[in-house]
Design an enzyme around this catalytic site. Structure first.
Site, PDB file in Angstrom:
ATOM      1  N   ARG A 243       0.826  -1.219   0.000  1.00  0.00           N
ATOM      2  CA  ARG A 243       0.000   0.000   0.000  1.00  0.00           C
ATOM      3  C   ARG A 243       0.858   1.266   0.000  1.00  0.00           C
ATOM      4  NH1 ARG A 243      -4.328  -3.090   3.919  1.00  0.00           N
ATOM      5  NH2 ARG A 243      -5.336  -4.157   2.180  1.00  0.00           N
ATOM      6  N   TYR A 362      -7.477  -0.644  -6.025  1.00  0.00           N
ATOM      7  CA  TYR A 362      -6.671  -1.855  -5.757  1.00  0.00           C
ATOM      8  C   TYR A 362      -5.824  -1.738  -4.493  1.00  0.00           C
ATOM      9  CZ  TYR A 362      -3.027   0.019  -9.127  1.00  0.00           C
ATOM     10  OH  TYR A 362      -2.110   0.729  -9.825  1.00  0.00           O
ATOM     11  N   GLU A 363      -5.313  -2.898  -4.094  1.00  0.00           N
ATOM     12  CA  GLU A 363      -4.601  -3.060  -2.811  1.00  0.00           C
ATOM     13  C   GLU A 363      -5.438  -2.547  -1.635  1.00  0.00           C
ATOM     14  OE1 GLU A 363      -0.450  -2.971  -2.618  1.00  0.00           O
ATOM     15  OE2 GLU A 363      -0.211  -3.501  -4.716  1.00  0.00           O
ATOM     16  N   GLY A 364      -6.745  -2.777  -1.734  1.00  0.00           N
ATOM     17  CA  GLY A 364      -7.672  -2.340  -0.697  1.00  0.00           C
ATOM     18  C   GLY A 364      -8.309  -1.020  -1.090  1.00  0.00           C
TER      19      GLY A 364
END
Ligand code: CAA
Ligand code: FAD
Length: 380
Positions: A243, A362-364
């Site tokens: 992140r 993306y990535e949360g």
């Protein structure tokens, strides 16, 4: 926190800036249109060390700190977020995951090739029914003695067709929930491993995103990362660092859009003066500049937390949440400042606006970052 950059960090920042201008900029519009990223360009990124920046030199990496990595990510993302997502996935998900939790023989077999860019990797967590809700894994890795039998589908996998090495998260012991999940190293070409068609996307179109299908793929036991059942923790710990990379990508997109808007506003005239002299435009630039600097502070802080051995899941989530919101807002305003020209490809800002959106997903997603942040502050 003092973010004075060292000579080495300044050099890396400049090298990334030069590479972005000379190698990435010339074909960026074409790559966005054709949805293709030439292998030679990826190899060049590898040769210059951008694909294994934080990996120990012993495994072919550049042995740099996280701050150097985010400086490079920011510069590359100002010009081409498709290139930078490849850099981010390979560095902070694949290489970092393998170097931190892999066995010596896994590192020898895979890490050097990955960190030098000879091959690239992919990180495979998301599924049709397990995106934000990542513990709901349906892909199974059944223990069959000396190997796991892998079955299921992964969705939205970055580097899906270009990668050779895939870190795949799958459920082994259903009854144990997230404590029964494993992370396996899967190689392209293993029998039963199919790559689905390329997704036709809004942004980061130069990046190849695919679904992956596993039909009775036999994965040797020695390809498991960590202890039996470590797979979900592996994914979460790896994503905490990932992140920071995506936050730096968002920062770069914002800064790239702002720089173009500032330049344009000083040459485009309306009503007898440069548009930068109209307060409505000048105030937009002031907001952009302020928010980008605030995002940069959060990104650098998260990188420094990681470099100094502090917990970085909270600071990384805050950096990603804020920088991705700033990227989206700044890119939209950059298009506005360009007027009609902002709407055409040659001016680059419309692409940056399309690319910015993915950083909130993306990535949360942003909502997931708020879950991570709120849980952390409430717990404390
Ligand atoms: N480090 C270590 N362990 C962690 C952790 C972290 N940062 N975060 C959670 N965990 C552990 C928890 O401690 C818990 O373990 P225990 O039960 O042993 O304590 C376990 O993981 C499960 O955690 P939760 O109970 O908090 O799980 P949850 O179901 O409530 O979900 C979540 C947590 C944060 C929402 C998680 O599901 C999540 O991060 N979702 C988003 C998924 C995501 O980011 N996907 C990205 C895919 S990769 C990608 O997108 C790449 C790309 O585009 C380029
Ligand atoms: P969902 O989880 O269905 O979410 C839909 C909406 O509901 C979102 O707004 C979400 O924030 C919201 N929501 C869901 N749950 C909650 C909640 N509890 N509270 C509040 N809001 C909630 N994944 C990989 O594993 N590897 C990759 O390399 C990869 N690359 C990607 C590249 C691209 C271009 C894209 C589009 C995706 C990629 N992903 C990858 C997947 C990405 O991580 C997921 O799309 C993301 O995590 C969201 O999951 P989802 O799409 O299933 O959305």
């Amino acid at each position: 926190m003092d973010f004075t950059l060292s000579e080495e960090q300044l050099m890396i920042q400049q090298a990334a800036k030069d590479f972005a201008q000379t190698e990435l900029l010339p074909g960026v519009i074409e790559r966005d249109e054709t949805q293709k990223f030439p292998e030679e360009l990826r190899k060049k990124m590898g040769e210059l060390g951008f694909l294994g920046m934080m990996v120990n030199e012993k495994y072919g990496g550049s042995g740099l700190d996280t701050l150097s990595y985010v400086l490079a990510m920011e510069e590359l993302s100002k010009v081409d977020a498709s290139a930078s997502v490849m850099v981010s996935v390979n560095n902070s998900l694949v290489c970092w995951g393998l170097e931190t939790f892999g066995t010596e023989s896994q590192k020898e077999k895979y890490l050097t090739r990955l960190s030098t860019g000879e091959v690239i990797g992919a990180f495979c967590l998301s599924e049709p029914e397990a995106g934000s809700d990542a513990t709901s894994q349906k892909t199974t890795a059944i223990d069959n003695g000396d190997h796991y039998t892998l079955n299921g589908t992964k969705n939205w996998i970055t580097n899906g067709s270009s990668a050779e090495v895939f870190l795949v998260i799958a459920q082994t012991h259903v009854e144990k929930g997230h404590k029964g999940i494993n992370a396996l190293i899967v190689e392209k070409g293993m029998e039963g491993f199919e790559i689905g068609p390329k997704e036709n996307k809004l942004g980061i179109r130069g990046s190849d995103t695919h679904s992956l299908i596993f039909n009775d793929v036999k994965v040797p036991k020695e390809n498991r990362i960590g202890e039996d059942g470590f797979g979900f923790k592996f994914a979460m710990k790896t994503l905490a660092g990932g992140r920071i990379g995506i936050a730096a990508q968002a920062l770069g997109i914002a800064a790239g859009a702002y720089e173009l808007a500032l330049k344009y506003s000083k040459v485009r005239k309306s009503f007898g003066t440069e548009i930068a002299n109209h307060q409505a435009i000048a105030f937009k630039l002031a907001d952009m500049h302020t928010k980008i600097q605030a995002a940069r502070n959060l990104v650098y802080q998260a990188a420094c937390d990681k470099d100094t051995g502090k917990d970085y899941s909270l600071s990384g989530a805050m950096a990603k949440l804020y920088a991705s919101e700033v990227a989206m807002e700044t890119a939209v305003e950059a298009v506005q400042i360009h007027g009609g020209n902002g709407y055409v490809k040659e001016y680059h800002v419309e692409r940056l606006m399309r690319d910015a959106k993915i950083t909130q997903i993306y990535e949360g997603t942003s909502e997931i970052q708020k879950i991570v942040i709120s849980r952390s502050i409430i717990k404390d």
